[in-house]
Design a protein around this motif. Structure first.
Motif, PDB file in Angstrom:
ATOM      1  N   VAL A   4       0.770  -1.301  -0.079  1.00  0.00           N
ATOM      2  CA  VAL A   4      -0.047  -0.092   0.027  1.00  0.00           C
ATOM      3  C   VAL A   4       0.729   1.267  -0.051  1.00  0.00           C
ATOM      4  O   VAL A   4       1.755   1.241   0.868  1.00  0.00           O
ATOM      5  CB  VAL A   4      -1.004  -0.030   1.220  1.00  0.00           C
ATOM      6  CG1 VAL A   4      -1.920   1.268   1.101  1.00  0.00           C
ATOM      7  CG2 VAL A   4      -1.660  -1.228   1.321  1.00  0.00           C
ATOM      8  N   THR A   6       0.755   5.389   0.183  1.00  0.00           N
ATOM      9  CA  THR A   6      -0.168   6.462   0.523  1.00  0.00           C
ATOM     10  C   THR A   6       0.436   7.889   0.222  1.00  0.00           C
ATOM     11  O   THR A   6       1.818   7.898   0.359  1.00  0.00           O
ATOM     12  CB  THR A   6      -0.634   6.113   2.021  1.00  0.00           C
ATOM     13  OG1 THR A   6       0.419   6.403   2.644  1.00  0.00           O
ATOM     14  CG2 THR A   6      -1.198   5.036   2.241  1.00  0.00           C
ATOM     15  N   VAL A  21      -4.348   6.628  -2.511  1.00  0.00           N
ATOM     16  CA  VAL A  21      -4.078   5.279  -2.076  1.00  0.00           C
ATOM     17  C   VAL A  21      -3.923   4.429  -3.351  1.00  0.00           C
ATOM     18  O   VAL A  21      -4.644   4.396  -4.100  1.00  0.00           O
ATOM     19  CB  VAL A  21      -5.156   4.855  -1.148  1.00  0.00           C
ATOM     20  CG1 VAL A  21      -4.918   3.476  -0.745  1.00  0.00           C
ATOM     21  CG2 VAL A  21      -5.333   5.738  -0.036  1.00  0.00           C
ATOM     22  N   ILE A  23      -2.853   0.659  -4.159  1.00  0.00           N
ATOM     23  CA  ILE A  23      -2.699  -0.751  -3.694  1.00  0.00           C
ATOM     24  C   ILE A  23      -2.323  -1.836  -4.629  1.00  0.00           C
ATOM     25  O   ILE A  23      -3.027  -1.884  -5.635  1.00  0.00           O
ATOM     26  CB  ILE A  23      -3.904  -1.047  -3.008  1.00  0.00           C
ATOM     27  CG1 ILE A  23      -4.295  -0.088  -1.820  1.00  0.00           C
ATOM     28  CG2 ILE A  23      -3.793  -2.702  -2.084  1.00  0.00           C
ATOM     29  CD1 ILE A  23      -5.707  -0.295  -1.230  1.00  0.00           C
ATOM     30  N   ALA A  52      -6.368   4.355   3.785  1.00  0.00           N
ATOM     31  CA  ALA A  52      -5.862   3.092   3.224  1.00  0.00           C
ATOM     32  C   ALA A  52      -6.143   1.905   4.168  1.00  0.00           C
ATOM     33  O   ALA A  52      -6.410   0.814   3.741  1.00  0.00           O
ATOM     34  CB  ALA A  52      -4.544   3.384   2.871  1.00  0.00           C
ATOM     35  N   CYS A  56      -8.431  -1.469   3.291  1.00  0.00           N
ATOM     36  CA  CYS A  56      -7.658  -2.786   3.606  1.00  0.00           C
ATOM     37  C   CYS A  56      -8.647  -3.755   4.564  1.00  0.00           C
ATOM     38  O   CYS A  56      -8.754  -4.671   4.418  1.00  0.00           O
ATOM     39  CB  CYS A  56      -6.577  -2.714   4.199  1.00  0.00           C
ATOM     40  SG  CYS A  56      -5.218  -2.144   3.071  1.00  0.00           S
ATOM     41  N   LEU A  65      -0.003  -6.675   5.852  1.00  0.00           N
ATOM     42  CA  LEU A  65       0.112  -5.052   5.114  1.00  0.00           C
ATOM     43  C   LEU A  65       1.413  -4.556   5.282  1.00  0.00           C
ATOM     44  O   LEU A  65       2.102  -4.588   6.156  1.00  0.00           O
ATOM     45  CB  LEU A  65      -0.938  -4.263   5.757  1.00  0.00           C
ATOM     46  CG  LEU A  65      -2.430  -4.467   5.920  1.00  0.00           C
ATOM     47  CD1 LEU A  65      -3.080  -3.512   6.443  1.00  0.00           C
ATOM     48  CD2 LEU A  65      -2.990  -4.798   4.394  1.00  0.00           C
ATOM     49  N   PHE A  67       3.002  -0.938   4.139  1.00  0.00           N
ATOM     50  CA  PHE A  67       2.752   0.357   3.822  1.00  0.00           C
ATOM     51  C   PHE A  67       3.855   1.044   3.414  1.00  0.00           C
ATOM     52  O   PHE A  67       5.019   0.878   3.930  1.00  0.00           O
ATOM     53  CB  PHE A  67       1.828   1.031   4.782  1.00  0.00           C
ATOM     54  CG  PHE A  67       0.344   1.049   4.787  1.00  0.00           C
ATOM     55  CD1 PHE A  67      -0.101  -0.266   4.746  1.00  0.00           C
ATOM     56  CD2 PHE A  67      -0.463   2.106   5.043  1.00  0.00           C
ATOM     57  CE1 PHE A  67      -1.330  -0.308   4.977  1.00  0.00           C
ATOM     58  CE2 PHE A  67      -1.886   1.983   4.936  1.00  0.00           C
ATOM     59  CZ  PHE A  67      -2.337   0.711   4.922  1.00  0.00           C
TER      60      PHE A  67
END
Length: 129
Positions: A4, A6, A21, A23, A52, A56, A65, A67
């Protein structure tokens, strides 16, 4: 693992703001752009991570995850669990709350040039406002 990216942006500081965002998940890509209203650039960065995480929670529950953000302030705050500025404290608490719903949540700082998709999406949101 879900990747992810952001980014938060504002036109003025404070000013009209947006969150982007981007992904990468299971061979698929999601591009999301959120209008945030008037806030500072730093606030927009925190809100981008929150948006985000919300996505998710809805689409990737139980996943790992990873990020990435170009905001050192946000990444450092999440890594340490601490932020001095009282404006950001509730945002950090909300991030921690949402992130705790996943078995593993990682966040890493990346240079702005490695975050072009989320940046583009954040700017699109500002243009829509």
């Amino acid at each position: 693992m879900i990747e992810v990216y952001t980014d938060g942006a504002s036109s003025g500081n404070p000013g009209p703001s947006g969150a982007g965002v981007y992904i990468k998940a299971q061979g698929d890509v999601k591009e999301l752009s959120f209008v945030l209203g008037v806030m500072s650039n730093h606030e927009a960065e925190f809100h981008a991570v929150l948006k985000a995480l919300g996505v998710c929670i809805s689409h990737f529950p139980g996943e790992i995850l990873s990020f990435r953000s170009d905001s050192k302030l946000v990444v450092d705050a999440v890594d340490t669990g601490f932020i001095k500025n009282p404006v950001y404290k509730p945002l950090l608490a909300a991030i921690n709350d949402k992130a705790s719903q996943f078995p593993y949540f990682f966040i890493k700082w990346i240079p702005e040039k490695q975050n072009p998709n989320a940046d583009r999406l954040a700017r699109q949101a500002i243009m829509r406002e």
